[in-house]
Design a protein around this motif. Structure first.
Motif, short mmCIF file in Angstrom:
data_model
loop_
_atom_site.label_atom_id
_atom_site.label_comp_id
_atom_site.label_asym_id
_atom_site.label_seq_id
_atom_site.Cartn_x
_atom_site.Cartn_y
_atom_site.Cartn_z
N LEU A 1 0.84 -1.19 0.00
CA LEU A 1 0.00 0.00 0.00
C LEU A 1 0.88 1.24 0.00
O LEU A 1 1.56 1.53 0.99
CB LEU A 1 -0.91 0.00 1.23
CG LEU A 1 -1.76 1.24 1.45
CD1 LEU A 1 -2.80 1.39 0.33
CD2 LEU A 1 -2.44 1.19 2.80
N ASP A 2 0.90 1.95 -1.09
CA ASP A 2 1.69 3.19 -1.20
C ASP A 2 3.12 3.01 -0.70
O ASP A 2 3.64 3.82 0.07
CB ASP A 2 1.00 4.33 -0.43
CG ASP A 2 -0.35 4.70 -1.03
OD1 ASP A 2 -0.55 4.49 -2.24
OD2 ASP A 2 -1.22 5.19 -0.28
N GLY A 3 3.76 1.93 -1.12
CA GLY A 3 5.14 1.67 -0.75
C GLY A 3 5.33 1.02 0.60
O GLY A 3 6.46 0.76 1.00
N LEU A 4 4.25 0.74 1.30
CA LEU A 4 4.32 0.09 2.62
C LEU A 4 4.04 -1.40 2.45
O LEU A 4 3.01 -1.79 1.91
CB LEU A 4 3.31 0.71 3.58
CG LEU A 4 3.49 2.20 3.83
CD1 LEU A 4 2.37 2.73 4.71
CD2 LEU A 4 4.85 2.50 4.44
N PHE A 5 4.97 -2.21 2.93
CA PHE A 5 4.87 -3.65 2.77
C PHE A 5 4.29 -4.29 4.02
O PHE A 5 4.63 -3.90 5.13
CB PHE A 5 6.25 -4.25 2.50
CG PHE A 5 6.76 -3.96 1.12
CD1 PHE A 5 6.74 -4.94 0.15
CD2 PHE A 5 7.23 -2.70 0.79
CE1 PHE A 5 7.20 -4.67 -1.12
CE2 PHE A 5 7.69 -2.41 -0.49
CZ PHE A 5 7.68 -3.40 -1.45
#
Length: 82
Positions: free
Chosen positions: A4-8
């Motif tokens: 999500l938006d670069g969050l793993f």
């Protein structure tokens, strides 16, 4: 589970390599990933722009989704998880 938006998410299945949890946090086990994005870019003498892009995208995601403020008088900042 997805990025999500670069969050793993916190967990990856060792058998399949797929994301196996939807929990997003900057706590233990996952915080190093974001450090490695920056370190990887620096270690390539700033040549690999895709690594820098992953780092910047994750920072924007942290600000958008994890950075929160308290409701009290002092309005302290903290990093949440979801």
């Amino acid at each position: 589970p997805k990025v999500l938006d670069g969050l793993f998410p916190m967990y990856v299945s060792p058998e399949s390599g797929t994301l196996s949890s939807s929990r997003i946090t900057l706590g233990a086990r996952v915080d190093s990933l974001y450090e490695y994005f920056l370190k990887g870019w620096l270690q390539t003498k700033k040549q690999e722009s895709w690594i820098k892009s992953m780092y910047e995208t994750s920072l924007e995601g942290m600000i958008e989704h994890l950075l929160q403020r308290t409701n009290g008088k002092n309005k302290y900042y903290f990093l949440a998880e979801f």
